[in-house]
Design a protein around this motif. Structure first.
Motif, PDB file in Angstrom:
ATOM      1  N   ASP A 164       0.802  -1.217   0.000  1.00  0.00           N
ATOM      2  CA  ASP A 164       0.000   0.000   0.000  1.00  0.00           C
ATOM      3  C   ASP A 164       0.836   1.270   0.000  1.00  0.00           C
ATOM      4  O   ASP A 164       0.302   2.375  -0.098  1.00  0.00           O
ATOM      5  CB  ASP A 164      -0.972   0.010   1.189  1.00  0.00           C
ATOM      6  N   GLN A 165       2.167   1.132   0.087  1.00  0.00           N
ATOM      7  CA  GLN A 165       3.048   2.301   0.052  1.00  0.00           C
ATOM      8  C   GLN A 165       3.631   2.561  -1.333  1.00  0.00           C
ATOM      9  O   GLN A 165       4.242   3.606  -1.563  1.00  0.00           O
ATOM     10  CB  GLN A 165       4.193   2.117   1.059  1.00  0.00           C
ATOM     11  N   ILE A 166       3.460   1.623  -2.266  1.00  0.00           N
ATOM     12  CA  ILE A 166       3.974   1.824  -3.614  1.00  0.00           C
ATOM     13  C   ILE A 166       3.107   2.874  -4.314  1.00  0.00           C
ATOM     14  O   ILE A 166       1.894   2.694  -4.417  1.00  0.00           O
ATOM     15  CB  ILE A 166       3.971   0.509  -4.415  1.00  0.00           C
ATOM     16  N   PRO A 167       3.699   3.966  -4.801  1.00  0.00           N
ATOM     17  CA  PRO A 167       2.894   5.014  -5.456  1.00  0.00           C
ATOM     18  C   PRO A 167       2.162   4.477  -6.671  1.00  0.00           C
ATOM     19  O   PRO A 167       2.692   3.655  -7.428  1.00  0.00           O
ATOM     20  CB  PRO A 167       3.946   6.059  -5.865  1.00  0.00           C
ATOM     21  N   THR A 168       0.947   4.934  -6.862  1.00  0.00           N
ATOM     22  CA  THR A 168       0.153   4.513  -8.011  1.00  0.00           C
ATOM     23  C   THR A 168       0.863   4.830  -9.317  1.00  0.00           C
ATOM     24  O   THR A 168       0.760   4.077 -10.295  1.00  0.00           O
ATOM     25  CB  THR A 168      -1.230   5.197  -7.979  1.00  0.00           C
ATOM     26  N   ASP A 169       1.603   5.944  -9.340  1.00  0.00           N
ATOM     27  CA  ASP A 169       2.333   6.330 -10.554  1.00  0.00           C
ATOM     28  C   ASP A 169       3.380   5.290 -10.947  1.00  0.00           C
ATOM     29  O   ASP A 169       3.804   5.247 -12.101  1.00  0.00           O
ATOM     30  CB  ASP A 169       3.032   7.675 -10.346  1.00  0.00           C
ATOM     31  N   ASN A 170       3.806   4.470  -9.994  1.00  0.00           N
ATOM     32  CA  ASN A 170       4.785   3.424 -10.286  1.00  0.00           C
ATOM     33  C   ASN A 170       4.140   2.140 -10.810  1.00  0.00           C
ATOM     34  O   ASN A 170       4.845   1.207 -11.177  1.00  0.00           O
ATOM     35  CB  ASN A 170       5.583   3.082  -9.022  1.00  0.00           C
ATOM     36  N   LEU A 171       2.796   2.125 -10.838  1.00  0.00           N
ATOM     37  CA  LEU A 171       2.071   0.915 -11.204  1.00  0.00           C
ATOM     38  C   LEU A 171       1.225   1.053 -12.462  1.00  0.00           C
ATOM     39  O   LEU A 171       1.093   0.099 -13.229  1.00  0.00           O
ATOM     40  CB  LEU A 171       1.153   0.485 -10.046  1.00  0.00           C
TER      41      LEU A 171
END
Length: 256
Positions: free
Chosen positions: A88-95
């Motif tokens: 839940d800490q991975i930025p959405t922009d990275n996905l």
């Protein structure tokens, strides 16, 4: 009338643009044929409800248990680094809608002289790829095609011998450092069980990427169906909170 004609022309152009995009599914289904790491919990589906109620209404619900590292999945940085990001800490922009490249080294794994079971992709392989296709974009997802996906879902996908040692290709530490430090990759994926070669006990690629909060994608499917560059990926894991080591994903390549 002229304005109406222009609007229709614009709408038609947009439809043509959208229809020219190809969506390639890079994920394996989860089922009884899924290949699992021997130490991971296998997939099991349990029937909670299945049938018609006394009132004649159809109703079906199921429960499932499985490892967080099932089929095509994402390794969180926390998986290999104690203070790394959880899911839940991975930025959405990275996905979502991230620029991506595909590095094909299948010809180096399978050669006329035989199979190099423990091939490790090196920095020199990445530099060689860049000489042909251009510099790997900053903050991209890098997908490594070793050709190993052709073995899925057969038992030799793990390459495990009678001593319990795995044998499959991966990424070496120098390659991981190059992607992390010089290309600032946000994610690195591969078509094998692990980003580290099968024989690697210390998981050096895992550790280095995780220490930079770079997520890892494993058991990536269908890499032979995408081009080397100029496409984007959507990495869609389950939204699990707190101390998650990973999650199964739906991985889609968007190819113009």
């Amino acid at each position: 009338m002229a304005n109406l004609f222009l609007q229709i022309l614009l709408m038609y152009s947009c439809i043509k643009i959208v229809s020219s995009v190809e969506y390639v599914d890079l994920s394996y289904p989860i089922n009884n044929q899924t290949v699992f790491h021997p130490r991971h919990r296998r997939y099991e589906r349990l029937i909670d409800s299945h049938g018609f109620s006394p009132e004649g209404v159809w109703f079906a619900t199921y429960s499932m248990t499985t490892s967080e590292h099932t089929a095509t999945h994402l390794d969180t940085p926390y998986h290999s680094y104690e203070t790394g990001w959880n899911l839940d800490q991975i930025p959405t922009d990275n996905l979502i809608s991230v620029s991506a490249v595909m590095i094909n080294v299948s010809h180096k794994v399978t050669t006329p002289d035989g199979i190099n079971y423990n091939y490790a992709l090196r920095k020199i392989d990445l530099v060689e790829w860049e000489k042909t296709h251009g510099i790997i974009p900053q903050r991209a997802v890098v997908l490594i095609n070793t050709g190993w996906g052709e073995r899925w879902p057969n038992e030799d996908y793990l390459g495990e011998d009678r001593f319990g040692t795995f044998a499959f290709p991966g990424l070496d530490l120098c390659g991981a450092r190059f992607l992390a430090s010089e290309r600032n990759s946000v994610g690195v994926g591969i078509d094998t069980m692990s980003i580290d070669p099968g024989y690697m006990k210390h998981m050096m690629a895992h550790l280095h990427l995780a220490s930079r909060n770079i997520y890892i994608l494993e058991n990536v499917a269908n890499l032979h169906l995408i081009p080397p560059k100029n496409f984007k990926v959507w990495v869609m894991p389950l939204k699990l909170e707190k101390t998650t080591t990973g999650a199964p994903i739906r991985l889609i390549a968007v190819v113009p």
